[in-house]
Motif scaffolding. Structure first.
Motif: not given
Length: 645
Positions: A222-227, A229-232, A291-294
């Motif tokens: 969940s840390a950081g983002s690309f465009l 959105a997170s990696a998750l 549902a929970i994480a994203c």
């Protein structure tokens, strides 16, 4: 817990059938191929029903359990890939759906494919397709599901292009394979992102790590983002891309109508129980993470599903090929399932969307297989897919007529047929979550009732004198053999009673039974809208008249847009020819020809020149070889003295 031996037999029987029939070739076992394939699926279906009954009737918790596991690849102490069998409510439900529908298709094909020169090969491919889907639904990890996912793709390629002497069938199989491979590239990248971030590919471990707020793995993804959105988020979206491709969701839907080039029983299997429902199953399998994480990824699932649903329903209203109407109907119904999964992210009563989605998958399997096999009986008799070559068949095909009518009532959501109960649960969840989604879903339900009864009337009513002279009725075939009629009757029963299953008691997002109560008042409006759609179809199409032609003329531009599927294929073709090919294809071809091929050719030519030079040294005279040997020793000695001096 169901017997492990039974679970393994469910998978191994169709696989053994594939091996035996595949190795037998075209001619050997040809008379017995259908019986062998059908018998193996009959046993698998019985074992699936027995296993599901044992599992759901137990009082123990229905949490996911690994019934069997084998270490397959060990990369390190922390990373390995296992092959196994996962047992939980959705895998057990899917085992029943896949084996029962596949058995019906195998049985039906005994009559439909009788006399085909590749009869044995056809049953080998059917068995492989069924085995692939069964392996997919019991997979214990992302890598295993991806393996069977691709095997489903290969199987569909073989069956869609079964009539390989038809250019349209070959083109359709390639189109389906390429589009779904493009989507599967996203799926593979998503697997790598999630697997790397969670340091596991196992479903149970992955879900546990990515749904725990204090989990370091969740924090890392969940840390950081690309465009933005997170990696998750990217991982889940890319996984969903694979599911959207397999389930023919917009804009990756273009392969689906062309896939109708395969034998009609294959279409029933693809649309009711295997390929296109695989995407729904994939999202449901990873639902806790969505549902929970994203929840952002779940919103994408929701809007992709609802747009696909209404988009396909509109197109189906203007199609003239019986199988293409049903194909777009499938896309619309799968869209219903997808957006129902997305609704669950809203919580509250909308949280019922998960159960409602899988309930609709369950009921849809019966009435969609029924509709496709009914269409197959019509095509078998008329020798044409075009609706204009049909009409007035209800008296000549009484069994097919009754079965098709039941299927139409079920998909339209008319009580007490199966589709009413599952669709009503989806609409209830939509009403609780989002008014816009609810009204779009209602409109889609009305369109579904309209285009399905348009199809029904044009096939079985309309021209009372029968079909056109260009395609006279094949009185010799009639409605087909008993092997074709029996699946229609059995699936008709399923389309009537499947909605009475207390599905929420067995399948829910957290394993806790849901006692869902149908609110009669809430069902009034959806049923009225469905009846309105049926009424409009009755007015225009029950009897042959000029009313449909006048309607099409008054809405010519809109009608042609729907008939040509919103020109999506043409848009893709334009983009491919004018953007993709010039900017990517040509440079890639140049690089392949002059860099890749050029390097290989240069190495070959250099080797050839060296060989030509060295070849003159091979004189065949011992004294020459002795001279070369002594000269080499002197050279090495001089070099060694110089080096170590």
């Amino acid at each position: 817990m169901p017997s492990l031996n039974n679970l393994l037999l469910i998978l191994l029987l169709p696989f053994c059938s594939f091996l035996l029939l595949g190795l037998a070739g075209r001619k050997r076992l040809s008379p017995l191929a259908g019986i062998l394939g059908t018998t193996s699926l009959f046993i698998s279906a019985l074992l699936s029903v027995h296993s599901a009954w044992t599992y759901f009737s137990s009082t123990s918790s229905h949490k996911p359990e690994v019934a069997w596991s084998m270490n397959w690849l060990q990369f390190s102490d922390s990373l390995s890939i296992d092959m196994g069998v996962l047992v939980d409510p959705i895998s057990m439900m899917m085992l029943v759906v896949v084996t029962v529908v596949s058995f019906m298709v195998h049985l039906y094909s005994l009559g439909y494919m009788k006399g085909d020169e590749r009869f044995t090969t056809y049953y080998a491919y059917l068995s492989l397709f069924t085995f692939s889907m069964l392996g997919l639904v019991v997979s214990v990890n992302l890598f295993q599901i991806y393996m069977f996912w691709e095997l489903v793709g290969v199987s569909s390629f073989l069956l869609i292009g079964f009539y390989y002497d038809k250019p349209s069938a070959v083109s359709a199989s390639k189109k389906a394979f390429i589009v779904t491979r493009f989507a599967d590239l996203g799926f593979l990248i998503g697997i790598l992102i999630l697997g790397h971030g969670a340091e596991t590919l196992d479903f149970n471990t992955l879900i546990a790590r990515l749904t725990d707020p204090s989990s370091p793995w969740l924090g890392a993804l969940s840390a950081g983002s690309f465009l933005g959105a997170s990696a998750l988020t990217w991982g889940l979206l890319l996984v969903f891309m694979g599911g959207a491709g397999k389930s023919a969701m917009f804009p990756l839907h273009i392969w689906l109508p062309d896939a109708m080039e395969g034998p009609t029983p294959v279409s029933a299997l693809i649309h009711a129980a295997t390929m296109v429902v695989a995407g729904v199953y994939l999202v449901a399998r990873l639902f806790p993470v969505f549902a929970i994480a994203c929840p952002v990824a779940l919103d994408v699932v929701l809007w992709t599903g609802i747009i696909s649903s209404v988009f396909a329903a509109l197109i189906a209203c203007a199609q003239t090929d019986i199988k293409r109407v049903l194909a777009y109907s499938t896309m619309s119904q799968i869209g219903y399932m997808m957006f129902a999964l997305g609704l669950s992210g809203y919580g509250g009563e909308a949280g019922l969307g998960y159960t409602a989605s899988l309930f609709h998958l369950f009921t849809h399997a019966f009435f969609k297989a029924l509709l496709f096999l009914g269409a197959g009986a019509v095509i078998h008799m008329v020798h044409s897919n075009e609706i204009k070559d049909m009409g007035g068949l209800r008296k000549r095909m009484p069994v097919t007529h009754l079965a098709f009518l039941i299927g139409c009532l079920a998909i339209a959501g008319i009580p007490p047929f199966a589709g009413f109960f599952s669709k009503e649960e989806i609409l209830t969840a939509a009403y609780a979550a989002n008014p816009v989604i609810y009204w779009i879903a209602l409109i889609t339900a009305g369109l579904t009732a309209f285009y399905m009864f348009r199809l029904y009337y044009l096939i079985f009513w309309s021209r009372e004198s029968g079909v056109s002279n260009a395609h006279p009725v094949d009185e010799h075939h009639g409605e087909g053999t008993i092997s074709m009629k029996l699946p229609l009757l059995l699936l008709s029963v399923g389309a009537v009673i499947a909605g009475l299953v207390p599905f929420g008691n067995y399948v829910s997002s957290d394993g806790t039974p849901l006692h869902i109560h149908l609110h009669i008042g809430d069902a009034v409006l959806p049923v009225l809208i469905a009846l309105t759609g049926i009424g409009i179809a009755t007015y225009f199409y029950k009897t042959e008249s000029s009313k449909p032609a006048k309607l099409m003329q008054s809405m010519r531009v809109f009608y042609m847009t729907l008939h040509n599927k919103f020109y999506i294929d043409e848009i893709y073709l334009f983009i491919t020819k004018n953007i993709v090919f010039p900017l990517i294809g040509r440079p890639a071809a140049w690089f392949d020809k002059f860099v890749i091929d050029g390097t290989v050719i240069a190495i070959g030519r250099t080797t050839d020149r060296i060989a030509e030079t060295v070849r003159v040294m091979q004189t065949g005279r011992v004294q020459d070889y002795a001279l070369f040997f002594i000269a080499s020793l002197i050279t090495l000695a001089v070099f060694a003295i110089y080096l170590f001096h």
